[in-house]
Scaffold this motif. Structure first.
Motif, PDB file in Angstrom:
ATOM      1  N   THR A 188       0.837  -1.205   0.000  1.00 17.77           N
ATOM      2  CA  THR A 188       0.000   0.000   0.000  1.00 17.77           C
ATOM      3  C   THR A 188       0.870   1.253   0.000  1.00 17.77           C
ATOM      4  O   THR A 188       2.081   1.183   0.207  1.00 17.77           O
ATOM      5  CB  THR A 188      -0.919   0.022   1.245  1.00 17.77           C
ATOM      6  OG1 THR A 188      -0.094  -0.065   2.413  1.00 17.77           O
ATOM      7  CG2 THR A 188      -1.896  -1.141   1.216  1.00 17.77           C
ATOM      8  N   LYS A 189       0.213   2.399  -0.197  1.00 14.86           N
ATOM      9  CA  LYS A 189       0.928   3.674  -0.240  1.00 14.86           C
ATOM     10  C   LYS A 189       1.497   4.050   1.123  1.00 14.86           C
ATOM     11  O   LYS A 189       1.248   3.374   2.118  1.00 14.86           O
ATOM     12  CB  LYS A 189      -0.019   4.754  -0.761  1.00 14.86           C
ATOM     13  CG  LYS A 189      -0.425   4.554  -2.227  1.00 14.86           C
ATOM     14  CD  LYS A 189      -1.268   5.719  -2.738  1.00 14.86           C
ATOM     15  CE  LYS A 189      -1.682   5.489  -4.196  1.00 14.86           C
ATOM     16  NZ  LYS A 189      -2.504   6.631  -4.704  1.00 14.86           N
ATOM     17  N   ILE A 190       2.230   5.152   1.159  1.00 18.03           N
ATOM     18  CA  ILE A 190       2.952   5.468   2.404  1.00 18.03           C
ATOM     19  C   ILE A 190       2.052   6.026   3.512  1.00 18.03           C
ATOM     20  O   ILE A 190       2.331   5.830   4.688  1.00 18.03           O
ATOM     21  CB  ILE A 190       4.168   6.393   2.119  1.00 18.03           C
ATOM     22  CG1 ILE A 190       5.029   6.606   3.375  1.00 18.03           C
ATOM     23  CG2 ILE A 190       3.753   7.719   1.507  1.00 18.03           C
ATOM     24  CD1 ILE A 190       6.378   7.224   3.118  1.00 18.03           C
ATOM     25  N   PHE A 191       0.940   6.702   3.145  1.00 21.59           N
ATOM     26  CA  PHE A 191       0.099   7.290   4.198  1.00 21.59           C
ATOM     27  C   PHE A 191      -1.373   6.882   4.122  1.00 21.59           C
ATOM     28  O   PHE A 191      -2.202   7.466   4.792  1.00 21.59           O
ATOM     29  CB  PHE A 191       0.207   8.822   4.160  1.00 21.59           C
ATOM     30  CG  PHE A 191       1.609   9.324   4.362  1.00 21.59           C
ATOM     31  CD1 PHE A 191       2.321   9.017   5.519  1.00 21.59           C
ATOM     32  CD2 PHE A 191       2.230  10.121   3.395  1.00 21.59           C
ATOM     33  CE1 PHE A 191       3.615   9.491   5.709  1.00 21.59           C
ATOM     34  CE2 PHE A 191       3.522  10.595   3.577  1.00 21.59           C
ATOM     35  CZ  PHE A 191       4.216  10.269   4.740  1.00 21.59           C
ATOM     36  N   CYS A 192      -1.729   5.949   3.243  1.00 19.47           N
ATOM     37  CA  CYS A 192      -3.119   5.493   3.152  1.00 19.47           C
ATOM     38  C   CYS A 192      -3.120   4.037   2.700  1.00 19.47           C
ATOM     39  O   CYS A 192      -2.067   3.473   2.430  1.00 19.47           O
ATOM     40  CB  CYS A 192      -3.920   6.367   2.182  1.00 19.47           C
ATOM     41  SG  CYS A 192      -3.334   6.270   0.484  1.00 19.47           S
ATOM     42  N   ALA A 193      -4.295   3.451   2.591  1.00 21.11           N
ATOM     43  CA  ALA A 193      -4.387   2.015   2.288  1.00 21.11           C
ATOM     44  C   ALA A 193      -4.555   1.731   0.800  1.00 21.11           C
ATOM     45  O   ALA A 193      -4.836   0.604   0.410  1.00 21.11           O
ATOM     46  CB  ALA A 193      -5.541   1.400   3.072  1.00 21.11           C
ATOM     47  N   CYS A 194      -4.379   2.747  -0.059  1.00 21.87           N
ATOM     48  CA  CYS A 194      -4.489   2.520  -1.497  1.00 21.87           C
ATOM     49  C   CYS A 194      -3.354   1.625  -1.981  1.00 21.87           C
ATOM     50  O   CYS A 194      -2.248   1.668  -1.442  1.00 21.87           O
ATOM     51  CB  CYS A 194      -4.402   3.832  -2.263  1.00 21.87           C
ATOM     52  SG  CYS A 194      -5.815   4.893  -2.017  1.00 21.87           S
ATOM     53  N   LYS A 195      -3.639   0.871  -3.041  1.00 17.12           N
ATOM     54  CA  LYS A 195      -2.628   0.019  -3.662  1.00 17.12           C
ATOM     55  C   LYS A 195      -1.487   0.902  -4.197  1.00 17.12           C
ATOM     56  O   LYS A 195      -1.740   1.925  -4.825  1.00 17.12           O
ATOM     57  CB  LYS A 195      -3.306  -0.726  -4.817  1.00 17.12           C
ATOM     58  CG  LYS A 195      -2.512  -1.829  -5.430  1.00 17.12           C
ATOM     59  CD  LYS A 195      -3.389  -2.543  -6.482  1.00 17.12           C
ATOM     60  CE  LYS A 195      -2.535  -3.022  -7.634  1.00 17.12           C
ATOM     61  NZ  LYS A 195      -3.321  -3.310  -8.825  1.00 17.12           N
TER      62      LYS A 195
ATOM     63  N   ASN B  16      -6.505   4.037  -8.107  1.00 21.00           N
ATOM     64  CA  ASN B  16      -6.010   3.723  -6.768  1.00 21.00           C
ATOM     65  C   ASN B  16      -5.845   5.006  -5.958  1.00 21.00           C
ATOM     66  O   ASN B  16      -4.725   5.392  -5.612  1.00 21.00           O
ATOM     67  CB  ASN B  16      -4.681   2.969  -6.869  1.00 21.00           C
ATOM     68  CG  ASN B  16      -4.842   1.640  -7.580  1.00 21.00           C
ATOM     69  OD1 ASN B  16      -5.805   0.918  -7.346  1.00 21.00           O
ATOM     70  ND2 ASN B  16      -3.926   1.336  -8.471  1.00 21.00           N
ATOM     71  N   ILE B  17      -6.961   5.656  -5.679  1.00 20.93           N
ATOM     72  CA  ILE B  17      -6.895   6.924  -4.949  1.00 20.93           C
ATOM     73  C   ILE B  17      -7.977   6.951  -3.865  1.00 20.93           C
ATOM     74  O   ILE B  17      -8.935   6.190  -3.911  1.00 20.93           O
ATOM     75  CB  ILE B  17      -7.076   8.139  -5.895  1.00 20.93           C
ATOM     76  CG1 ILE B  17      -8.408   8.042  -6.653  1.00 20.93           C
ATOM     77  CG2 ILE B  17      -5.914   8.228  -6.876  1.00 20.93           C
ATOM     78  CD1 ILE B  17      -8.717   9.259  -7.505  1.00 20.93           C
ATOM     79  N   CYS B  18      -7.765   7.831  -2.874  1.00 21.99           N
ATOM     80  CA  CYS B  18      -8.728   7.959  -1.778  1.00 21.99           C
ATOM     81  C   CYS B  18      -8.639   9.394  -1.253  1.00 21.99           C
ATOM     82  O   CYS B  18      -7.797  10.167  -1.710  1.00 21.99           O
ATOM     83  CB  CYS B  18      -8.402   6.945  -0.675  1.00 21.99           C
ATOM     84  SG  CYS B  18      -6.961   7.396   0.306  1.00 21.99           S
ATOM     85  N   PRO B  19      -9.484   9.760  -0.300  1.00 22.56           N
ATOM     86  CA  PRO B  19      -9.427  11.148   0.202  1.00 22.56           C
ATOM     87  C   PRO B  19      -8.060  11.529   0.784  1.00 22.56           C
ATOM     88  O   PRO B  19      -7.666  12.693   0.710  1.00 22.56           O
ATOM     89  CB  PRO B  19     -10.510  11.161   1.293  1.00 22.56           C
ATOM     90  CG  PRO B  19     -11.487  10.116   0.853  1.00 22.56           C
ATOM     91  CD  PRO B  19     -10.631   9.022   0.243  1.00 22.56           C
ATOM     92  N   VAL B  20      -7.315  10.547   1.345  1.00 19.25           N
ATOM     93  CA  VAL B  20      -6.017  10.899   1.952  1.00 19.25           C
ATOM     94  C   VAL B  20      -5.003  11.296   0.874  1.00 19.25           C
ATOM     95  O   VAL B  20      -4.406  12.372   0.928  1.00 19.25           O
ATOM     96  CB  VAL B  20      -5.460   9.736   2.804  1.00 19.25           C
ATOM     97  CG1 VAL B  20      -4.058  10.055   3.323  1.00 19.25           C
ATOM     98  CG2 VAL B  20      -6.394   9.445   3.968  1.00 19.25           C
ATOM     99  N   CYS B  21      -4.843  10.423  -0.137  1.00 19.80           N
ATOM    100  CA  CYS B  21      -3.769  10.706  -1.113  1.00 19.80           C
ATOM    101  C   CYS B  21      -4.191  11.770  -2.127  1.00 19.80           C
ATOM    102  O   CYS B  21      -3.353  12.253  -2.883  1.00 19.80           O
ATOM    103  CB  CYS B  21      -3.255   9.429  -1.769  1.00 19.80           C
ATOM    104  SG  CYS B  21      -4.482   8.372  -2.493  1.00 19.80           S
ATOM    105  N   THR B  22      -5.474  12.149  -2.152  1.00 20.43           N
ATOM    106  CA  THR B  22      -5.863  13.257  -3.028  1.00 20.43           C
ATOM    107  C   THR B  22      -6.057  14.545  -2.230  1.00 20.43           C
ATOM    108  O   THR B  22      -6.561  15.536  -2.756  1.00 20.43           O
ATOM    109  CB  THR B  22      -7.150  12.934  -3.817  1.00 20.43           C
ATOM    110  OG1 THR B  22      -8.146  12.505  -2.898  1.00 20.43           O
ATOM    111  CG2 THR B  22      -6.903  11.840  -4.849  1.00 20.43           C
TER     112      THR B  22
HETATM  113 ZN   LIG Z   1      -5.051   6.781  -0.931  1.00 15.55          ZN
END
Ligand SMILES: [Zn+2]
Length: 481
Positions: free
Chosen positions: A20-27, A38-44
């Motif tokens: 997963t990414k460094i600060f969220c659970a995205c692939k 592969n995005i979510c509110p944290v990484c965007t």
């Molecule tokens: Zn994310």
């Protein structure tokens, strides 16, 4: 003309192969996925979200730092690097500024004249930004598209000191780094996929001088060959400029792989003010002794150490040891095969370099894809040693074992490959051959003894390679007399 020397520093961005990414659970790895999947509110960077640090990213960074002989820090911090760009939705990148995970360090660069230490000036964790792409259509003209998949992908930024002096050395450094990253299992390090990106700082000076002159920065180089060519071109350009009495401007240059040329991207102004400050949404990274010990316990023997041990313990030539330690799985395989075989390690090395590696290269595979186990290889070598099969049959077993997963013995039995050393059987074939070739027999008897090789070849062919060549030759000599 005075002699010049180049001073080269390499800035690399290494994508860690975490799930997963460094600060969220995205692939983390989006290579096979469509844009913005592969995005979510944290990484965007949506308002109100909080980053959570990926433990695996820290562990991989610590492993790499240890392999670089760096001073691993018990306490490190994340900082915000503020700048505006469309592919950076938060308006800042989370990076490490003055208190990064490791300090100092060096990497050994083996060169023909001996190993040189290339100092590591910077090694820190950060997140990647997204990707922008220009698109031109007749309907809408120019459009700029943004893919946020890479936002938040864990990176290590690693910068060398000015210790590299030729384009070949820069390429050698990247080859070593790539080998080490894969060896440690911290990155796939595939430059074509952007897992390993390199920018090069280049300046020149008179040979023997220690000054550091104005440097240019080469960006957009995405293969080791491109790094080599781009640096070579830039050194030549700088020498031409200086010889013509011009000064070197601190340009940022972009490499075009297709035309093999460098073009000016922009004049480098003074360093941008990123207004770094501590990331208030993340805790400091505390690496206590227990955690550090746990990570360092997984640090494998490194490639150069293993290469030296192969020469020392197995009596291998340096060339063999270098090839066999090119990949960790390959060197593990070699050691297991030597153990299973129990004979001369050089014999195992020859089989691996000539037959196993050739098969892997032909199929575009690496050692991790070997179905043929070390025990299988040892068994095939023993079948040849014991004269159950001849060498060419033995070599032909390598792809057969790989494809079928069956043991060499099972294949030899199933396909009836065992060598025919039965003299009566070989004599019968030899007689057939001689009967069918009266002209050659006459020439041989008239003194053209070089035909013996041809007769042996005919018998071998008729026996489909199973006749023992030595027995065949002896029998033919008897029959022809
Ligand atoms: Zn994310």
């Amino acid at each position: 003309m005075p002699e010049y020397e180049a001073v080269i520093g390499l800035e690399t961005h290494i994508q860690l192969n975490t799930t997963t990414k460094i600060f969220c659970a995205c692939k983390a790895d989006s290579w096979d996925d469509g844009p913005n999947t592969n995005i979510c509110p944290v990484c965007t960077g949506m308002p109100g979200v909080l980053p959570v640090l990926n433990k695996a990213a820290v562990e991989k960074a610590v492993l790499l730092a240890a392999a670089m002989h760096a001073d691993i820090q018990n306490l490190s911090f994340f900082d915000r690097k503020n700048y505006f760009y469309p592919d950076l939705p938060k308006g800042y990148q989370i990076s490490q500024y003055d208190r990064s995970i490791a300090r100092g360090g060096f990497m050994y660069l083996p060169l023909p004249e001996g190993a040189r230490q290339v100092r590591i000036h910077k090694l820190h964790l950060e997140e990647d930004a997204g990707k922008t792409k220009n698109e031109f259509t007749s309907a809408s003209g120019r459009r700029r598209l943004i893919d946020f998949n890479r936002c938040g992908v864990p990176l290590i930024e690693m910068v060398t000191g000015p210790d590299i002096h030729t384009a070949d050395e820069a390429a050698a450094y990247l080859i070593r780094l790539r080998q080490l990253l894969r060896w440690l299992g911290v990155s796939e390090a595939d430059m074509e996929k952007g897992h390993l990106r390199a920018d090069a700082n280049v300046s020149i000076r008179l040979k023997g001088s220690t000054v550091l002159n104005t440097k240019t920065e080469i960006k957009n180089v995405n293969s080791i060959e491109a790094v080599r060519s781009a640096i070579e071109k830039e050194i030549e350009r700088q020498i031409r400029e200086v010889e013509a009495g011009h000064s070197i401007k601190p340009w940022t240059l972009s490499w075009d792989d297709e035309t093999q040329t460098l073009s000016k991207m922009r004049s480098k102004e003074t360093e941008a003010d990123y207004r770094y400050f501590r990331e208030p949404d993340l805790l400091p990274v505390r690496l206590d002794d227990a955690w550090r010990a746990q990570i360092l316990a997984t640090l494998p023997e490194l490639p150069l150490e293993r290469r030296a041990r192969f020469v020392q313990d197995y009596g291998l030539p340096a060339y063999d040891a270098e090839i066999l330690t090119g990949e960790r799985a390959l060197s593990d395989y070699f050691e297991a095969a030597v153990k299973a075989y129990g004979g001369d390690p050089k014999t195992v090395s020859n089989w691996m370099m000539n037959d196993v590696l050739r098969m892997l290269n032909d199929r575009g595979l690496t050692a991790t894809a070997l179905n043929m186990t070390p025990a299988h290889l040892a068994e095939a070598i023993r079948l040849v040693d014991d004269k159950v099969i001849n060498t060419s049959t033995g070599k032909a077993l390598v792809p057969k074992v790989q494809d079928s997963g069956k043991s060499p013995k099972a294949i030899v039995e199933a396909e009836g490959l065992a060598k025919v050393s039965d003299e009566d059987a070989i004599r019968a074939i030899a007689l057939q051959v001689l009967d069918a070739s009266p002209a050659e027999v006459a020439s041989y008897k008239a003194g053209k003894t070089t035909l013996m090789g041809w007769f042996v070849g005919q018998v071998m062919r008729q026996s489909r390679g199973k006749a023992d060549p030595q027995t065949t030759r002896t029998l033919l000599e008897q029959l022809l007399q």
